[in-house]
Scaffold this active site. Structure first.
Site, PDB file in Angstrom:
ATOM      1  N   GLU A 155       0.826  -1.215   0.000  1.00 45.32           N
ATOM      2  CA  GLU A 155       0.000   0.000   0.000  1.00 45.32           C
ATOM      3  C   GLU A 155       0.859   1.264   0.000  1.00 45.32           C
ATOM      4  O   GLU A 155       0.835   2.052   0.954  1.00 45.32           O
ATOM      5  CB  GLU A 155      -0.950   0.007   1.197  1.00 45.32           C
ATOM      6  CG  GLU A 155      -2.027  -1.041   1.102  1.00 45.32           C
ATOM      7  CD  GLU A 155      -3.162  -0.829   2.104  1.00 45.32           C
ATOM      8  OE1 GLU A 155      -2.960  -0.105   3.083  1.00 45.32           O
ATOM      9  OE2 GLU A 155      -4.244  -1.407   1.886  1.00 45.32           O
ATOM     10  N   GLU A 311      -6.763  -7.688  -0.400  1.00 49.64           N
ATOM     11  CA  GLU A 311      -7.112  -7.534   1.013  1.00 49.64           C
ATOM     12  C   GLU A 311      -8.550  -7.073   1.137  1.00 49.64           C
ATOM     13  O   GLU A 311      -8.990  -6.181   0.405  1.00 49.64           O
ATOM     14  CB  GLU A 311      -6.258  -6.458   1.686  1.00 49.64           C
ATOM     15  CG  GLU A 311      -4.842  -6.813   1.991  1.00 49.64           C
ATOM     16  CD  GLU A 311      -4.162  -5.677   2.778  1.00 49.64           C
ATOM     17  OE1 GLU A 311      -4.842  -4.926   3.501  1.00 49.64           O
ATOM     18  OE2 GLU A 311      -2.944  -5.557   2.643  1.00 49.64           O
TER      19      GLU A 311
HETATM   20  C1  GLA Z   1      -4.083  -2.247   4.989  1.00 51.61           C
HETATM   21  C2  GLA Z   1      -2.716  -2.879   5.141  1.00 51.61           C
HETATM   22  C3  GLA Z   1      -2.726  -4.112   5.993  1.00 51.61           C
HETATM   23  C4  GLA Z   1      -3.608  -3.924   7.195  1.00 51.61           C
HETATM   24  C5  GLA Z   1      -4.981  -3.538   6.736  1.00 51.61           C
HETATM   25  C6  GLA Z   1      -5.986  -3.408   7.849  1.00 51.61           C
HETATM   26  O1  GLA Z   1      -4.806  -2.746   3.974  1.00 51.61           O
HETATM   27  O2  GLA Z   1      -2.151  -3.206   3.894  1.00 51.61           O
HETATM   28  O3  GLA Z   1      -1.406  -4.377   6.384  1.00 51.61           O
HETATM   29  O4  GLA Z   1      -3.072  -2.942   8.032  1.00 51.61           O
HETATM   30  O5  GLA Z   1      -4.898  -2.298   6.109  1.00 51.61           O
HETATM   31  O6  GLA Z   1      -7.243  -3.078   7.379  1.00 51.61           O
END
Ligand code: GLA
Length: 722
Positions: A155, A311
């Site tokens: 991210e 995710e």
């Molecule tokens: C992001 C991050 C993860 C985690 C999620 C929690 O997507 O990439 O590592 O922290 O948030 O929602």
């Protein structure tokens, strides 16, 4: 691999799994995890995203042993790895020996270690170590048969998307030199004669920190572009190493849906697979509507190729003020929504719910109660069901409508100051237009302002504040080829250096739209003006507006206002002057602009260009798009319900139409006769009746396979629905 040949994820099923953080658990748990993953149908896990300190506890001293074992344990169960390069966060020893790599905020304060992403994207030290770590990972695991995909960083920009440290300023200056060549070029581009900002040496230029007053808007815009590019460079550095060591393995980095800070068009260009992290808020009963737009972008970033939801939360997250869990069935319907929109799988953050740390209250596939937890039960059930959807893997979504997403315009129109109004919100505007099209039954793709637009019956541009001649020409070509184009307010205002186009808005779109904006006329806070639509005839058939009382603005006919009170227009208006031959489709009905054109259309032989100068409430946008869809000969749902979503993925022979009920009440829809439900016998109690209607219970879904038709089946609520 031959240059240019596509690399794809090494997985022969829809992906199912999540982030896995074994280094938070003792070794005996790893075996249990692998067993339960297998039970749940998991075939892919992402790791080790945040484990650099555990892999290199001291500078140059690596400890691969634990990761070797984890990968072996998983591979023994047939589980593949989305292998992170572990560069999402630096180890403390690196930061303490190079504190200059920590990022600064806009106020010039250095941000401390203690969370994650503690780096300045421009830091040479950070870049050097990232490349070294990436290479070490690739050399260690590049040949491992479990390796399915490289997961670079994590991210980008989540916590630190902009850095104002001295290194960033120096990098910004280099970026500006490359863009403008010399200082004259920069001074000209930035319009420095305003407020006396002429630069006489490159070293005088800084990243735009908090200043005495409003900052030069072009400097701000260039800093947005630069900051996105700085992270892109970092991404490219890792890609280069991985391609060198493991040329056949696909690379990705996980996106954050429609994320303002990074121009994902540029990121997607350099990677092999688009992946996204999506966290629709379970507390918002309409969260699936903007999610549809996010997913439309994801599938479009690489021209319609399948992408992967990397995710999502099994239930609650832990980073909102109030973190509401997902009701039973909601995780399933959310996952199906992503798959409907082209994701080849559904992945989660994370596999096992953490016992400690910042995310211990974040849900996981395996909750704190372990096998007995509701999230594991739902995870397992959905894993089994997912196998039924195997035929959709690799198929592509068919949309007839595309929505232009342009990061330059987003950045420029959302500057913190010096605009006609701070209430015109680029993202809200894009979402509102998507919401109307969604309700009327159309999933939208995303597209750049330069296209390609071929294959779309309708292209909508919620906002194109920054427009250049190439974009205008591409849009004009689309209309000339018979397309329907709808452009939103505050478009065509400035060029790429934020200079107002000669003659004002809509600048290079003027002839295409057949209007001129004399003044932007935002609505004061607390007021809501109104816009009324006139009833228009079909394009081509009559080429007329059914009107009676011409007021000098309509060129083809006079105006007959609708008998209702019109639609609320609480944010924005424009004083439009309408060219001869441009029809007025809607008028301002209150305030200073009362009686003046608000919505127009201009026909160009086969195609039509519409202009919507107001920010209409949702009923107003529904009415506008009803009119547009009818003119474009596209279907529209008569009765709308935001809980109903239908999206079709197709291969050469078969349409797979996902029918999703996101709400609490059952919905009955008309479906193609003879279609087969791939999920049939799943968790739902779907009810087919003889006249080809189908009833979806709350959170119910069906995936109907039917022979490929000329257009994707258009799904409407059945008349028999209450
Ligand atoms: C992001 C991050 C993860 C985690 C999620 C929690 O997507 O990439 O590592 O922290 O948030 O929602």
């Amino acid at each position: 691999m031959a240059d240019g040949a596509p690399r794809s994820i090494r997985l022969d099923a829809l992906a199912y799994g999540g982030d896995y953080n074994p280094d938070q658990w003792p070794e005996e748990v790893w075996l249990e995890d692998a067993r339960l993953m297998r039970e749940a149908g998991v075939n892919l896990v992402s790791l080790p995203v945040f484990s650099w300190p555990q892999l290199e506890p001291e500078p140059g001293v690596y400890d691969w042993s634990w990761l070797d074992r984890v990968i072996e344990i998983l591979w023994n169960e047939g589980i593949r790895i989305d292998l992170a390069t572990a560069t999402a966060t630096p180890p403390s020893w690196l930061i303490r020996s190079h504190p200059e790599m920590l990022p600064w905020n806009e106020q010039g304060q250095r941000l401390e270690f203690g969370s994650r992403q503690a780096y300045c994207p421009s830091s040479p030290v950070w870049r050097e170590h990232v490349v070294r770590m990436s290479r070490a990972m690739a050399e260690r695991y590049g040949e491992h048969p479990a390796l399915a995909l490289w997961h670079i960083s994590n991210e980008y920009g989540d916590h630190v998307a902009r850095c104002w440290c001295p290194e960033s300023s120096a990098h910004f200056r280099r970026w500006l030199q490359a863009r403008y060549g010399d200082l004259d070029g920069l001074n000209d581009a930035w319009g420095v004669n305003v407020w006396g900002q002429r630069y006489t040496a490159w070293e005088h230029i800084e990243a735009p920190r908090q200043a005495t007053g409003p900052v030069n808007p072009t400097q701000l815009l260039d800093f947005e572009r630069f900051s996105s590019d700085a992270l892109l460079e970092l991404f490219q550095l890792e890609i280069d190493v991985l391609r060198e060591v493991t040329p056949d393995v696909a690379v990705t980095t996980n996106f954050m849906s429609l994320f303002r800070e990074l121009d994902y068009w540029t990121f997607a260009e350099v990677e092999d697979l688009v992946t996204d992290d999506a966290y629709p808020d379970p507390a918002d009963p309409h969260a699936h509507v903007p999610a549809a737009l996010n997913y439309g972008l994801m599938r479009s970033l690489k021209g319609g190729q399948p992408w992967l939801l990397l995710e999502q939360a099994a239930s609650a997250v832990s980073w909102r003020d109030v973190n509401v869990p997902k009701a039973p069935g909601r995780m399933r319907i959310d996952s199906l929504q992503a798959i409907a929109h082209g994701s080849d799988g559904a992945m989660f953050f994370q596999w096992r719910q953490a016992k400690y740390g910042q995310e211990k209250f974040h849900s996981a596939m395996l909750g704190h109660r372990g096998e007995a937890s509701r999230s594991f039960q739902e995870t397992k059930a959905f894993g089994a069901e997912l196998e039924r959807l195997a035929p959709v893997r690799g198929t592509r979504v068919r949309s007839r409508v595309a929505l232009v997403v342009d990061w330059d315009s987003w950045w420029g129109s959302s500057a913190p100051e010096s605009l006609p109004s701070q209430r015109l919100d680029w993202l809200a505007q894009a979402r509102a237009w998507n919401a109307a099209l969604y309700e009327l039954g159309h999933p939208v793709d995303a597209v750049r302002a330069t296209g390609p637009f071929d294959g779309y019956d309708l292209v909508v541009v919620p906002n194109l504040y920054i427009a250049d001649v190439a974009q205008a020409a591409a849009l004009a070509d689309y209309v000339a080829a018979g397309g329907q184009l709808v452009v939103g307010p505050f478009s065509g205002v400035v060029d790429a250096t934020e200079k107002v186009h000669d003659g004002g808005a809509p600048g290079p779109l003027r002839d295409l739209l057949g209007v001129e904006v004399d003044e932007h006329w935002p609505v004061p806070d607390g007021h809501a003006e109104r816009v009324e639509l006139v009833s228009v005839g079909r394009v081509g058939a009559q080429r007329r507006i059914e009107t009676t009382a011409g007021e000098g603005l309509d060129t083809l006919a006079g105006a007959r206002y609708s008998t209702g009170e019109g639609y609320a227009n609480p944010i924005w208006g424009e004083w439009l002057e309408v060219h001869d031959g441009t029809e007025v489709v809607g008028r301002y009905a209150s305030g200073e602009l009362a009686g003046r054109a608000a919505v127009t259309r201009r026909m160009h032989v086969d195609g039509t260009a519409w202009y919507v100068s107001a920010v209409l409430e949702s009923a107003g946008m529904l009415a506008v798009f009803r009119t547009v869809l009818a003119a474009a000969n596209l279907p529209a749902r008569e009765r709308t319900d935001t809980d109903l979503e239908a999206v079709t993925r197709s291969d050469e022979t078969t349409d797979y139409t996902f029918l999703l009920n996101h709400g609490r009440h059952e919905l009955t829809v008309d479906v193609p006769e003879g279609a087969v439900d791939l999920l049939g016998g799943g968790l739902d109690t779907l009810r087919y009746s003889t006249d080809a209607t189908l009833t979806l219970p709350s959170f119910g879904a069906a995936v109907l396979a039917s022979p490929r038709a000329a257009h994707a089946p258009f799904i409407t609520l059945s008349d028999s629905t209450d």
